[in-house]
Design a protein around this motif. Structure first.
Motif, mmCIF file in Angstrom:
data_model
loop_
_atom_site.group_PDB
_atom_site.id
_atom_site.type_symbol
_atom_site.label_atom_id
_atom_site.label_comp_id
_atom_site.label_asym_id
_atom_site.label_seq_id
_atom_site.Cartn_x
_atom_site.Cartn_y
_atom_site.Cartn_z
ATOM 1 N N MET A 187 -0.961 -0.378 15.331
ATOM 2 C CA MET A 187 -0.703 -1.828 15.120
ATOM 3 C C MET A 187 -0.680 -2.473 13.644
ATOM 4 S SD MET A 187 0.873 -3.023 17.814
ATOM 5 C CE MET A 187 1.299 -1.178 17.920
ATOM 6 N N LYS A 188 -1.875 -1.738 13.207
ATOM 7 C CA LYS A 188 -1.851 -2.011 11.617
ATOM 8 C C LYS A 188 -0.916 -1.488 10.784
ATOM 9 C CE LYS A 188 -5.466 -1.316 8.057
ATOM 10 N NZ LYS A 188 -6.782 -0.757 7.399
ATOM 11 N N ILE A 189 -0.429 -0.145 11.127
ATOM 12 C CA ILE A 189 0.473 0.673 10.678
ATOM 13 C C ILE A 189 1.878 0.025 10.546
ATOM 14 C CG2 ILE A 189 1.742 2.940 10.413
ATOM 15 C CD1 ILE A 189 -1.037 4.070 11.276
ATOM 16 N N ALA A 190 2.259 -0.441 11.972
ATOM 17 C CA ALA A 190 3.493 -0.964 12.270
ATOM 18 C C ALA A 190 3.716 -2.310 11.249
ATOM 19 C CB ALA A 190 3.507 -1.480 13.634
ATOM 20 N N LEU A 191 2.679 -3.045 11.408
ATOM 21 C CA LEU A 191 2.574 -4.465 10.486
ATOM 22 C C LEU A 191 3.062 -4.140 9.041
ATOM 23 C CD1 LEU A 191 2.647 -7.569 9.977
ATOM 24 C CD2 LEU A 191 0.132 -7.149 10.035
ATOM 25 N N ALA A 192 2.365 -3.133 8.596
ATOM 26 C CA ALA A 192 2.351 -2.716 7.109
ATOM 27 C C ALA A 192 3.907 -2.252 6.702
ATOM 28 C CB ALA A 192 1.341 -1.940 6.695
ATOM 29 N N ALA A 193 4.180 -1.418 7.740
ATOM 30 C CA ALA A 193 5.670 -0.733 7.419
ATOM 31 C C ALA A 193 6.599 -1.862 7.415
ATOM 32 C CB ALA A 193 5.845 0.258 8.477
ATOM 33 N N ALA A 194 6.614 -2.840 8.502
ATOM 34 C CA ALA A 194 7.275 -4.038 8.661
ATOM 35 C C ALA A 194 7.347 -4.767 7.294
ATOM 36 C CB ALA A 194 7.010 -4.683 9.889
ATOM 37 N N LYS A 195 6.339 -5.264 6.532
ATOM 38 C CA LYS A 195 6.302 -5.752 5.352
ATOM 39 C C LYS A 195 6.750 -5.203 4.373
ATOM 40 C CE LYS A 195 1.955 -8.143 6.303
ATOM 41 N NZ LYS A 195 0.551 -8.447 6.042
ATOM 42 N N GLY A 196 6.835 -3.748 4.556
ATOM 43 C CA GLY A 196 7.440 -3.124 3.397
ATOM 44 C C GLY A 196 9.256 -3.208 3.436
#
Length: 415
Positions: A187-196
Motif C-alpha cells: 500500500m505504501k508503494i501504491a500510494l507513492a506511485a500514485a503521487k508520482g
C-alpha cells in the motif's frame, strides 16, 4: 532579423531557482508542484524548425543540475561496464551499477549510480534517450527517479541515475523463494506511485507516462518508490485538445483498451495502467502469464469481474500473504482497481482522487482475516490437534470441516 539563440540554461535556471520545485534533499511532499515556467517539450528539440537542437545539449545544460559525462568517465564509474555490475536489461539497453567517488569532478558527491546505455540494435533509440533528458531534466519530485546526468559522445547515448537498491517492484513482487511483500509495504508503494503520476498529470503542461508498469517502479532500501523510464512519455493535450494521437506503444497487459484501438492517448490511459499494477499488488500475479490456464492468462480479464463482489475477495488476494492483510483496506483497494480498469476512460478516477483513496488505507495494520486454523495429524492416536490464534472466532462447523469429532469440539468450547 536576428533570432536569439535559445539554450536550456536560460530557460531552466528560473525553474531550478524557484521555491516551488522540489529537490532530492527536500523532505516534504505537500508543495511538490511543477514549476510555473513554460517547460520545454520534445518538439522544442526534435523539431527541425526549432532554434534549439540536440547538438546544444552539451553546452546548454551546464547551468542546470545535470552533469555531462564523458564516456571515459562512465567506463571508470562502471569498471569498464563489467558484466558483474550488470543490473538488468530492458528495451533501451543494459543497466549497470556504478560508483562515483568524490574525486571524479567538483560538485558531484560520492554515490552509487545506475548507468543505462542505449543498445544501438535494441527496441528503443535516440528519441527515447532524448525524452528521458527532456522530462527528467526539468521535472523534480520525491517519487520520480533522479537523473544525475548523461553522455552524448559519438554513437554513445548513456543516462546516469540515482541507484535504487531494491530494484524494481516487478522483481520484489514476483521473485521466487523469498518472503512476500507485506500488505503495508504494497500500500505504501501504491500510494507513492500514485503521487508520482498525479504530479505528472497535474502539471501546467501535463505529461502522460504511457508505459506505467511494475518494472518501471523502483524501490529504495525502505521501499520508497520512484517512477523511472520516461523514454515513451508524451506531452499531454493542451488547450481544447482532448487527447494526443500517437503510435501505439507500451507493454502488453498494461495498455488501456481505447489507446490500443484508436491511438488516442490521455491521462486516463495512465490511470488504466495504474489499475493493472494495483491488481498485481492485490493478487501477486503478473499482468500477463501464458503459463496460467485459459482466461486467467490475462490478469484483468480474469480478476475484474471478481473485484465487484467483496465476498470473492479471498479468490483475489495473494495467497502468499497468508490472510495477513487489512480486510477493510483490501475492499477499498479492490473497488478502486475496478474503477481504474473501466473499459471506458470517463468513469475512471483522476490520479488525484486515486491518491486520496490510497492515503485513506495507509496505516491499517496487517491482521489475520477470519479464523486462522492449522490442523496437524497426531502421530499416536490419529486425533488432530488445533493451533489457533487467541480469540480467533472459530466456529463449530469449521472444526467439523477439519475432521474433528463432536466430543473434541465440545471439549474445545468447554461444553
Amino acid at each position: 532579423m536576428t533570432v536569439k539563440k535559445i539554450t536550456w540554461k536560460s530557460l531552466m535556471l528560473s525553474c531550478y531557482n524557484s521555491k516551488d520545485i522540489i529537490s532530492p534533499s527536500d523532505s516534504g511532499e505537500k508543495d511538490s508542484k511543477p514549476c510555473q515556467f513554460q517547460r520545454l517539450s520534445m518538439s522544442d528539440v526534435s523539431d527541425r524548425s526549432s532554434p534549439l537542437s540536440v547538438d546544444d545539449l552539451s553546452t546548454s545544460l551546464l547551468g542546470s543540475n545535470l552533469h555531462v559525462f564523458t564516456f571515459a568517465e562512465l567506463r571508470l564509474i562502471t569498471h569498464n561496464f563489467a558484466r558483474c555490475n550488470l543490473l538488468g536489461e530492458g528495451g533501451f539497453g543494459p543497466v549497470y551499477k556504478g560508483f562515483i567517488d568524490d574525486k571524479l569532478r567538483p560538485g558531484l558527491k560520492a554515490q552509487p549510480v545506475a548507468v543505462k546505455a542505449l543498445d544501438l540494435y535494441g527496441l528503443q533509440g535516440h528519441r527515447e534517450w532524448l525524452a528521458e533528458i527532456i522530462f527528467l531534466g526539468q521535472l523534480r519530485h520525491p517519487h520520480l527517479v533522479k537523473l544525475i546526468g548523461y553522455c552524448y559522445e559519438e554513437d554513445n547515448r548513456v543516462l546516469v541515475y540515482e541507484y535504487m537498491p531494491r530494484g524494481s517492484l516487478e522483481n520484489q513482487l514476483f521473485r521466487r523463494y523469498s518472503a512476500p511483500l507485506p500488505w503495508s509495504a504494497r500500500m505504501k508503494i501504491a500510494l507513492a506511485a500514485a503521487k508520482g503520476l498525479a504530479f505528472l498529470h497535474e502539471a501546467d503542461k501535463p505529461v502522460i507516462f504511457r508505459d506505467f508498469k511494475s518494472s518501471n517502479i523502483l524501490l529504495d532500501s525502505d521501499y520508497n518508490c520512484k517512477l523511472s523510464d520516461f523514454g515513451l512519455a508524451k506531452d499531454g493535450p493542451e488547450g481544447e485538445q482532448t487527447h494526443v494521437t500517437t503510435r501505439v506503444m507500451g507493454t502488453q497487459g498494461y495498455a488501456a483498451p481505447e489507446y490500443i484501438m484508436t491511438g488516442h492517448l490521455t491521462t486516463m490511459s495512465d490511470v488504466y495502467s495504474f489499475g493493472v499494477v494495483l491488481l498485481e499488488l492485490l493478487t501477486g500475479k503478473r499482468s500477463v502469464d501464458n503459463s496460467r490456464p485459459g482466461r486467467e492468462q490475462s490478469l484483468v480479464e480474469w480478476a475484474r469481474p471478481l473485484l465487484r463482489d467483496p465476498k470473492k475477495l479471498d479468490k483475489l488476494i495473494d495467497a502468499r500473504l497468508e490472510r495477513q492483510f487489512s480486510n477493510k483496506g483490501a475492499q477499498k483497494v479492490a473497488a478502486l482497481a475496478y474503477k481504474c480498469l473501466s473499459h471506458q476512460p470517463k468513469p475512471r478516477p483522476s490520479m488525484g482522487d486515486v491518491v486520496k483513496i490510497l492515503d485513506s488505507v495507509q496505516g491499517f495494520e496487517d491482521e489475520f482475516v477470519g479464523p486462522f486454523v492449522y490442523v496437524v495429524p497426531n502421530e499416536t492416536d490419529g486425533d488432530k490437534e488445533l493451533f489457533t490464534t487467541k480469540d480467533c472466532g472459530v466456529e463449530k462447523h469449521e472444526l467439523h470441516r477439519c475432521g474433528w469429532r463432536n466430543d473434541q469440539i465440545a471439549s474445545f468450547f468447554g461444553s
